[in-house]
Design an enzyme around this catalytic site. Structure first.
Site, PDB file in Angstrom:
ATOM      1  NE  ARG A   1     -25.311  14.005 -24.073  1.00 32.12           N
ATOM      2  CZ  ARG A   1     -26.013  14.315 -22.987  1.00 32.12           C
ATOM      3  NH1 ARG A   1     -26.172  13.425 -22.037  1.00 32.12           N
ATOM      4  NH2 ARG A   1     -26.532  15.511 -22.838  1.00 32.12           N
TER       5      ARG A   1
ATOM      6  CE1 TYR B   1     -26.144   3.879 -20.879  1.00 34.38           C
ATOM      7  CE2 TYR B   1     -26.134   4.050 -23.280  1.00 34.38           C
ATOM      8  CZ  TYR B   1     -26.211   4.647 -22.023  1.00 34.38           C
ATOM      9  OH  TYR B   1     -26.356   6.006 -21.939  1.00 34.38           O
TER      10      TYR B   1
HETATM   11  C1  LIG Z   1     -22.762  11.402 -16.444  1.00 33.60           C
HETATM   12  C2  LIG Z   1     -24.106  11.811 -16.919  1.00 33.60           C
HETATM   13  C3  LIG Z   1     -24.888  10.855 -17.532  1.00 33.60           C
HETATM   14  C4  LIG Z   1     -26.182  11.197 -17.936  1.00 33.60           C
HETATM   15  N1  LIG Z   1     -26.963  10.228 -18.471  1.00 33.60           N
HETATM   16  C5  LIG Z   1     -28.244  10.509 -18.767  1.00 33.60           C
HETATM   17  C6  LIG Z   1     -29.125   9.511 -19.278  1.00 33.60           C
HETATM   18  O1  LIG Z   1     -28.741   8.354 -19.477  1.00 33.60           O
HETATM   19  N2  LIG Z   1     -30.423   9.845 -19.513  1.00 33.60           N
HETATM   20  C7  LIG Z   1     -30.870  11.106 -19.311  1.00 33.60           C
HETATM   21  O2  LIG Z   1     -32.061  11.353 -19.527  1.00 33.60           O
HETATM   22  N3  LIG Z   1     -30.048  12.093 -18.858  1.00 33.60           N
HETATM   23  C8  LIG Z   1     -28.763  11.831 -18.594  1.00 33.60           C
HETATM   24  N4  LIG Z   1     -27.941  12.813 -18.132  1.00 33.60           N
HETATM   25  C9  LIG Z   1     -28.429  14.181 -17.981  1.00 33.60           C
HETATM   26  C10 LIG Z   1     -28.415  14.950 -19.277  1.00 33.60           C
HETATM   27  O3  LIG Z   1     -27.149  14.867 -19.881  1.00 33.60           O
HETATM   28  C11 LIG Z   1     -28.774  16.441 -19.065  1.00 33.60           C
HETATM   29  O4  LIG Z   1     -29.824  16.520 -18.150  1.00 33.60           O
HETATM   30  C12 LIG Z   1     -29.189  17.077 -20.385  1.00 33.60           C
HETATM   31  O5  LIG Z   1     -28.139  17.066 -21.310  1.00 33.60           O
HETATM   32  C13 LIG Z   1     -29.641  18.538 -20.178  1.00 33.60           C
HETATM   33  O6  LIG Z   1     -30.076  19.069 -21.404  1.00 33.60           O
HETATM   34  P1  LIG Z   1     -30.369  20.616 -21.535  1.00 33.60           P
HETATM   35  O7  LIG Z   1     -30.718  20.828 -22.961  1.00 33.60           O
HETATM   36  O8  LIG Z   1     -31.314  21.043 -20.481  1.00 33.60           O
HETATM   37  O9  LIG Z   1     -28.996  21.321 -21.187  1.00 33.60           O
HETATM   38  P2  LIG Z   1     -27.596  21.239 -21.955  1.00 33.60           P
HETATM   39  O10 LIG Z   1     -27.388  19.926 -22.593  1.00 33.60           O
HETATM   40  O11 LIG Z   1     -26.570  21.724 -20.988  1.00 33.60           O
HETATM   41  O12 LIG Z   1     -27.765  22.309 -23.135  1.00 33.60           O
HETATM   42  C14 LIG Z   1     -27.731  23.686 -22.874  1.00 33.60           C
HETATM   43  C15 LIG Z   1     -27.451  24.411 -24.181  1.00 33.60           C
HETATM   44  O13 LIG Z   1     -27.512  25.808 -23.938  1.00 33.60           O
HETATM   45  C16 LIG Z   1     -26.377  26.424 -24.497  1.00 33.60           C
HETATM   46  N5  LIG Z   1     -26.101  27.647 -23.706  1.00 33.60           N
HETATM   47  C17 LIG Z   1     -25.617  27.707 -22.448  1.00 33.60           C
HETATM   48  N6  LIG Z   1     -25.494  28.981 -22.058  1.00 33.60           N
HETATM   49  C18 LIG Z   1     -25.921  29.738 -23.094  1.00 33.60           C
HETATM   50  C19 LIG Z   1     -26.030  31.143 -23.303  1.00 33.60           C
HETATM   51  N7  LIG Z   1     -25.677  32.029 -22.347  1.00 33.60           N
HETATM   52  N8  LIG Z   1     -26.507  31.598 -24.495  1.00 33.60           N
HETATM   53  C20 LIG Z   1     -26.882  30.710 -25.478  1.00 33.60           C
HETATM   54  N9  LIG Z   1     -26.776  29.369 -25.331  1.00 33.60           N
HETATM   55  C21 LIG Z   1     -26.308  28.897 -24.149  1.00 33.60           C
HETATM   56  C22 LIG Z   1     -25.286  25.393 -24.402  1.00 33.60           C
HETATM   57  O14 LIG Z   1     -24.235  25.620 -25.324  1.00 33.60           O
HETATM   58  C23 LIG Z   1     -26.061  24.113 -24.726  1.00 33.60           C
HETATM   59  O15 LIG Z   1     -26.137  23.876 -26.114  1.00 33.60           O
HETATM   60  C24 LIG Z   1     -26.645  12.505 -17.752  1.00 33.60           C
HETATM   61  C25 LIG Z   1     -25.830  13.480 -17.193  1.00 33.60           C
HETATM   62  C26 LIG Z   1     -24.573  13.147 -16.768  1.00 33.60           C
HETATM   63  C27 LIG Z   1     -23.723  14.189 -16.103  1.00 33.60           C
END
Ligand SMILES: Cc1cc2nc3c(=O)[nH]c(=O)nc-3n(C[C@H](O)[C@H](O)[C@H](O)COP(=O)(O)OP(=O)(O)OC[C@H]3O[C@@H](n4cnc5c(N)ncnc54)[C@H](O)[C@@H]3O)c2cc1C
Length: 390
Positions: free
Chosen positions: A107, A217
């Site tokens: 990641r 993996y």
């Molecule tokens: C066990 C597990 C395995 C997974 N494996 C996979 C996989 O193999 N393939 C896949 O596609 N997905 C996978 N996922 C899902 C994936 O990890 C998430 O869906 C993805 O990381 C979401 O990305 P995002 O950017 O939407 O949110 P996040 O990664 O949560 O990023 C949100 C960002 O916003 C910031 N933030 C939060 N609140 C605020 C605020 N108030 N002000 C400013 N910044 C803020 C945070 O600090 C963070 O940097 C997995 C999830 C889990 C739990």
């Protein structure tokens, strides 16, 4: 539209992909992240062809080819015997079938390539140490306030702030995510820690069990094994990627699993064993309100049993940028975006819930190709966010 001031809240994989996709189409973006430093957790991520299409469309194809792993095969394994129940070809096949590769990546490597690309386009695009507090909007603009006292005005705000999204709370009310009764342990095991001769074959596999399942993996050129191990368990509900667990607790939980699993679980470095409680939310009937919308986990968090969470956020990002390029107003862009995306992500949210029963419902003994209704079977790989109608 080219001068639209676009504010993205959150610099996770979703927010940064959106930033880069919008920049590639000529828009200036400002990304506000609460953390003081950019980074991602130490864990792996699967990028199925639908996500790879999106990342290639925004210029990351060469970086992916260099840094991501392409498993030759992928299996489903029996938890107790370690036997291969289903064996699927990967390697060159996904590219032939879907037009893009099936990758697995650290990641942090993906996050880093996104952040570098965004900053190369505009060194001032990412603002760290900015915790979003609130917003007010009128028919022309949106004002945003941060915890550090900073205030900015934009034409549109996209909440990319994850499952606990404050932007979502302000648009649609404060509903806490629901604990799903699943705990996940994740670990990264350097291969040199495994006993001599111990093989990880095939390089990518899921294991089906009884109230337990696992995905494992190889990443970083086969030098690291990534795993995530799930158990249905109540009594501990902390939703955080940074809570340490004892390796002994993990081994106790997977005590009746085959040694081919327990050997690598036991090799997890003591300070790199983490657990977290898996949370979920129901699909939203609408994402956008006025000039504000949502993306990634903020819009559609999903259980990890199809590995589609990050992939769907990446898809959102490319579709969002295409919607902005095609539209004549912010309202039109957000409408095109949500119309193109909500139905698919709602379907995947629900399918991810159903996948838990397939993996953890105690079906290992009779598991055949017929039972293997995974994300590919559901047709999720054939979606191309770079060409889908927007
Ligand atoms: C066990 C597990 C395995 C997974 N494996 C996979 C996989 O193999 N393939 C896949 O596609 N997905 C996978 N996922 C899902 C994936 O990890 C998430 O869906 C993805 O990381 C979401 O990305 P995002 O950017 O939407 O949110 P996040 O990664 O949560 O990023 C949100 C960002 O916003 C910031 N933030 C939060 N609140 C605020 C605020 N108030 N002000 C400013 N910044 C803020 C945070 O600090 C963070 O940097 C997995 C999830 C889990 C739990």
């Amino acid at each position: 539209m080219q001068n639209t001031r676009i504010i993205l809240i959150g610099a996770g994989i979703g927010g940064l992909t959106a930033g880069l996709a919008l920049q590639r189409r000529g828009f200036k973006v400002s990304v506000y992240e609460q953390a003081a430093q950019l980074g991602e957790v130490g864990a792996g991520l699967t990028l199925s062809p639908n996500a790879t299409h999106a990342l290639e469309a925004i210029g990351l194809g060469p970086d992916l080819a260099k840094l991501a792993s392409r498993p030759a095969r992928q299996a489903v394994l029996h938890y107790r015997t370690g036997d291969v129940l289903v064996d699927q070809e990967r390697g060159d096949l996904p590219k032939k079938q879907y037009g893009a590769d099936y990758y697995q990546i650290h990641r942090a490597d993906l996050h880093d390539m996104l952040a570098r690309a965004v900053q190369a386009n505009d060194p001032t695009a990412i603002h760290l140490g900015h915790t979003f507090l609130g917003l007010t909007q009128n028919s022309d603009t949106v004002d945003v306030v941060f915890k550090n006292g900073a205030r900015v005005t934009g034409d549109v705000v996209i909440g990319c702030d994850g499952i606990k999204s404050e932007v979502r709370a302000q648009l649609w009310g404060r509903v806490p995510p629901r604990f799903t009764g699943n705990i996940a342990w994740r670990g990264l095991v350097p291969m040199y820690r495994l006993p001599p001769g111990f093989k990880i074959e095939p390089a990518s596999a899921a294991a089906v069990g009884h109230k337990h399942s696992m995905a494992r993996y190889l990443i970083r050129n086969g030098t690291m094994l990534n795993y995530v191990a799930f158990a249905e368990k109540s009594g501990w509900e902390t939703e955080s990627w940074s809570v340490r667990s004892e390796v002994s607790e993990l081994l106790e939980e997977f005590d009746d699993w085959h040694p081919s699993f327990k050997t690598f679980l036991a090799a997890t470095p003591k300070d790199l064993c983490f657990k977290w409680a898996i949370h979920d939310r129901d699909p939203l009937p609408q994402w956008t309100k006025g000039r504000v919308s949502l993306l990634g986990d903020a819009a559609h968090p999903m259980l990890p049993f199809l590995g589609m969470g990050a992939a769907t956020g990446i898809e959102d990002a490319v579709v969002l940028a295409r919607a902005f390029q095609q539209a004549k107003s912010v309202a039109e862009a957000l409408l095109r975006y949500e119309n193109a995306r909500r139905e698919r992500t709602t379907f995947i949210q629900m399918a991810s819930r159903a996948a838990q029963e397939r993996l953890q419902g105690g079906k290992a003994d009779g598991y055949t190709k017929k039972e293997h209704k995974n994300e590919e079977f559901l047709g999720l790989f054939s979606y191309n966010p770079a060409t889908v109608a927007v």
